[in-house]
Each structure stands twice: as structure tokens, then as C-alpha cells.
Design a protein around this motif. Sequence first.
Motif, mmCIF file in Angstrom:
data_model
loop_
_atom_site.group_PDB
_atom_site.id
_atom_site.type_symbol
_atom_site.label_atom_id
_atom_site.label_comp_id
_atom_site.label_asym_id
_atom_site.label_seq_id
_atom_site.Cartn_x
_atom_site.Cartn_y
_atom_site.Cartn_z
ATOM 1 N N LYS A 187 0.834 -1.207 0.000
ATOM 2 C CA LYS A 187 0.000 0.000 0.000
ATOM 3 C C LYS A 187 0.866 1.253 0.000
ATOM 4 N N TYR A 188 1.985 1.198 0.738
ATOM 5 C CA TYR A 188 2.839 2.378 0.809
ATOM 6 C C TYR A 188 3.493 2.676 -0.537
ATOM 7 N N VAL A 189 4.039 1.678 -1.182
ATOM 8 C CA VAL A 189 4.694 1.882 -2.472
ATOM 9 C C VAL A 189 3.696 2.440 -3.482
ATOM 10 N N LYS A 190 2.482 1.924 -3.462
ATOM 11 C CA LYS A 190 1.442 2.419 -4.372
ATOM 12 C C LYS A 190 1.122 3.886 -4.078
ATOM 13 N N ALA A 191 0.988 4.228 -2.789
ATOM 14 C CA ALA A 191 0.680 5.615 -2.408
ATOM 15 C C ALA A 191 1.813 6.558 -2.778
ATOM 16 N N LEU A 192 3.056 6.107 -2.597
ATOM 17 C CA LEU A 192 4.212 6.939 -2.917
ATOM 18 C C LEU A 192 4.308 7.192 -4.421
ATOM 19 N N LYS A 193 4.048 6.148 -5.227
ATOM 20 C CA LYS A 193 4.099 6.294 -6.684
ATOM 21 C C LYS A 193 3.028 7.256 -7.188
ATOM 22 N N ALA A 194 1.936 7.386 -6.450
ATOM 23 C CA ALA A 194 0.871 8.307 -6.860
ATOM 24 C C ALA A 194 1.274 9.764 -6.626
ATOM 25 N N ARG A 195 2.310 9.989 -5.823
ATOM 26 C CA ARG A 195 2.719 11.353 -5.486
ATOM 27 C C ARG A 195 4.014 11.778 -6.185
ATOM 28 N N ILE A 196 4.965 10.860 -6.291
ATOM 29 C CA ILE A 196 6.236 11.169 -6.942
ATOM 30 C C ILE A 196 6.630 9.982 -7.832
ATOM 31 N N LEU A 210 15.157 2.163 -5.659
ATOM 32 C CA LEU A 210 14.556 2.383 -4.340
ATOM 33 C C LEU A 210 13.373 1.449 -4.131
ATOM 34 N N ILE A 211 12.528 1.311 -5.151
ATOM 35 C CA ILE A 211 11.350 0.440 -5.040
ATOM 36 C C ILE A 211 11.784 -1.009 -4.828
ATOM 37 N N ASN A 212 12.771 -1.432 -5.580
ATOM 38 C CA ASN A 212 13.262 -2.815 -5.421
ATOM 39 C C ASN A 212 13.803 -3.046 -4.015
ATOM 40 N N GLU A 213 14.507 -2.067 -3.505
ATOM 41 C CA GLU A 213 15.075 -2.200 -2.164
ATOM 42 C C GLU A 213 13.981 -2.224 -1.099
ATOM 43 N N LEU A 214 12.918 -1.457 -1.327
ATOM 44 C CA LEU A 214 11.803 -1.431 -0.365
ATOM 45 C C LEU A 214 11.118 -2.797 -0.284
ATOM 46 N N PHE A 215 10.983 -3.472 -1.422
ATOM 47 C CA PHE A 215 10.333 -4.781 -1.412
ATOM 48 C C PHE A 215 11.243 -5.883 -0.866
ATOM 49 N N GLN A 216 12.534 -5.605 -0.799
ATOM 50 C CA GLN A 216 13.452 -6.580 -0.218
ATOM 51 C C GLN A 216 13.504 -6.479 1.304
ATOM 52 N N LYS A 217 13.032 -5.337 1.831
ATOM 53 C CA LYS A 217 13.051 -5.111 3.271
ATOM 54 C C LYS A 217 11.841 -5.741 3.948
ATOM 55 N N ALA A 218 12.037 -6.192 5.184
ATOM 56 C CA ALA A 218 10.914 -6.645 6.013
ATOM 57 C C ALA A 218 10.372 -5.436 6.757
ATOM 58 N N TRP A 219 9.148 -5.041 6.475
ATOM 59 C CA TRP A 219 8.554 -3.869 7.108
ATOM 60 C C TRP A 219 7.959 -4.248 8.461
ATOM 61 N N VAL A 220 7.806 -3.248 9.321
ATOM 62 C CA VAL A 220 7.390 -3.520 10.700
ATOM 63 C C VAL A 220 6.045 -2.869 11.010
ATOM 64 N N VAL A 221 5.098 -3.708 11.419
ATOM 65 C CA VAL A 221 3.842 -3.248 12.009
ATOM 66 C C VAL A 221 3.726 -3.925 13.363
ATOM 67 N N TYR A 222 3.473 -3.131 14.380
ATOM 68 C CA TYR A 222 3.428 -3.669 15.737
ATOM 69 C C TYR A 222 2.095 -3.311 16.385
ATOM 70 N N ALA A 223 1.390 -4.305 16.877
ATOM 71 C CA ALA A 223 0.111 -4.076 17.554
ATOM 72 C C ALA A 223 0.243 -4.491 19.018
ATOM 73 N N LYS A 224 0.098 -3.533 19.910
ATOM 74 C CA LYS A 224 0.166 -3.831 21.339
ATOM 75 C C LYS A 224 -1.170 -4.390 21.819
ATOM 76 N N ARG A 225 -1.145 -4.945 23.010
ATOM 77 C CA ARG A 225 -2.377 -5.449 23.624
ATOM 78 C C ARG A 225 -3.348 -4.289 23.820
ATOM 79 N N PRO A 226 -4.655 -4.575 23.821
ATOM 80 C CA PRO A 226 -5.623 -3.484 23.969
ATOM 81 C C PRO A 226 -5.497 -2.776 25.315
#
Length: 373
Positions: free
Chosen positions: A197-206, A212-228
Motif C-alpha cells: 500500500k505504501y509503495v502504491k501511495a508513494l508512486k501516486a505522489r512522486i 529504491l522500489i526494489n530495495e523497499l520490497f526486499q526489506k521486512a517492514w514492521v507493524v506492531y500491535a500492542k495489547r488493547p
Amino acid sequence: MRANHEVAQVLRQHWTEVEHHPQINRWQLRTLSALKRCRTAHLGGHVDACTDCGTTRISYNSCRNRHCPKCQGKNREEWISKREAELLPVPYFHVVFTLPDTLNQLAMYQPKAVYDSLFEAAWQTVRCFAKDPKHLGARAGMIAILHTWGQTLSLHPHLHCIVPGGGLTKHQKWKTAKTQGKYLFPVKAMSKVFRAKYVKALKARIIPEKELINELFQKAWVVYAKRPFGHPKAVLEYLGRYTHKVAISNHRILDIGPKQTTFSYKDYRQGAKKLEMSLDNLEFIRRFSMHILPKGLVRIRHFGILGSSAKHLTIPLIHRELGIPIPDPEPRILESYNPRYCPCCKKESMVSIQRLPKRGPPKAVFSSVATQF
């Protein structure tokens, strides 16, 4: 309690060099100038006098800039007070979306595109999982707060998000998240969707470089959800810590020398151990400047059922669905400082007797007892 050292001190000490710094742009310089002049004679003010004992006091105006360490307390309390009436009687989750350091250089030169894409991708990710019947099957909501810094003032863009543990179905019925609101969505799956979603949103702006895009897809991105959160009120306590933060508070600055600034920070890799770091004064200012947001960029945004155009309908609806009336907001003390309080006779007898222009107070006033607050 007043801090012993301030960001403004470093700025005043090196202002000539700051004005000609090649890595500080005009908008950042304008912001730094406001911080430098905050609560000084440069911004004007007023003279107060006690009608009982005759004590006089000079009070200088604040810059009210959102990046100023001295001007956020009142703004934070007012914002939280407004949000209190919008709390839902449901579990809330704290979700953090973090950008990889691969994007740091782009964030320095195209900050608006990078940060707007971050908001869009985070919300599209939450929305995508929420509407999927396998996960929730309802319309979700989210409050997102942008932070761009790490503990050592490094560039570390991420969103702190508050997400209710449930949503509204297409029939306008409240549906609680799995296991009675104790589980939101799988974070590993969210991380992959967030990246796309981020790469798609970024391409819509610049038009980013293919490398850079290839490197972004090679990276493990982080989403962290804490307990409620244990209770909706705990959400307000959390928001109070995060909503109006700046890159560094004055209380974290331990010493300002002729050449270096020393400040404290927490190393979360060592269990939040408190450490100290010293930076060259101009490097300290440069790092602080990286976190001055572009003009007009909104750093706190509301989405979905908590969006500004929807919440006046959805919040009362959810309360009715759950059979819980909207509570009356509790009174909050928005500011501990009392301008009528006399520091000498301890009475509420101070009145304003003179307004000071921006050029500063007349010489006669300086002979009085002057206190900045």
C-alpha cells in the motif's frame, strides 16, 4: 517545573551559523527563529502588578509553534479534552506503522510525499483487514499520530495509531473484534500489505527510482500491535503522552557547552536503559531541524468511523448499539499557571498594567521584579 536548559539556548548561541547552514531550509529556519524568540522580549508581552503588595512581573509572549518544547502543554490538554467526549466504550489497540530507514534520505527531500503516503498506507491497511469478513467484516476507525524521530534525534518516521477493537457493519450494527476485542489483525500479514500500500501511495505522489522500489520490497517492514488498553480512559492517558510531543523536550537536555549539547535518551535495545549522548551544537540543531514538518502538514489525523465528517453520527450510534450513554466529560485543568497569582503575597491579586510591544519592555520596567513563565 522549569527545565535547566532549552533548545532555544543552543539556537541563540549559534544563530549566525544556523542562518547559513546548508542543510537547514528557509521553512526550518523560520520555525527555529520562532523557537529562539519564544517567551523573550522579541515577541512582546505585558507587565503585571499586584494590587496588594505592589510586586511587578514581566510576562513575555509564547511563539505557539507546534515544534516548540515550551508551547505544547496547553495545546495537548485542550486537544485531549475535546477527544474525551469521542471515546467509545470498547477496547482500543495501539498499532505502530514504521517506515524502513531506506526511505530516510527521500524523507529529508520529499517529506510531504513520504509522510502523506505513510498516513494513507496505514489507513488503507487497517481498512483492508477490517472489511474482510475473515478478520472483522466491518467499517473501522483510526486516530494516527506522526512521529519522525528516534531517541537520539535520528530520522525514524512512524505512526502511532489508536484503533477501536471493532467496527460498524453495513447494517449499522457494532461488531466486536475477535476473542471479545482482545485480538485485532495478524501483524505479519499487515506488514506485507502495508508495504504494498505504501509503495502504491508513494508512486501516486512522486516518481521514485526503480532501485529504491526494489530495495523497499526486499526489506521486512514492521507493524506492531500492542495489547488493547485496559479501559477507554487509558487511551486518553496514552494520547497525552504522544499527541503533542516534539523531537526532544527541554527536560532531556542535561548540559549546553560552548561546543557540545548533552542530552539523555532511552536505549530500548537494552530494556529502555537511560543513557547520555553529546553532540556538536550545530549537529544537535541539524538533527532537531529534520523533524520540523512541512508547512501545512497535519500530524494528527482521524479516519473511518472516527473521521471528522463521520464521528458526529457514528459515535452516538455506537453508544446506542451498546446501550451505554455518552458520559458527560469530566472537567480538566487546562493550565496549571495562574496569571493572577502573586509570587510574593500568595494572593490572586495580579493585574495587567502595561502591554509591551515586540521590541521589548522599556528600561524603567527592567528595574522591576521580572519573571518569565
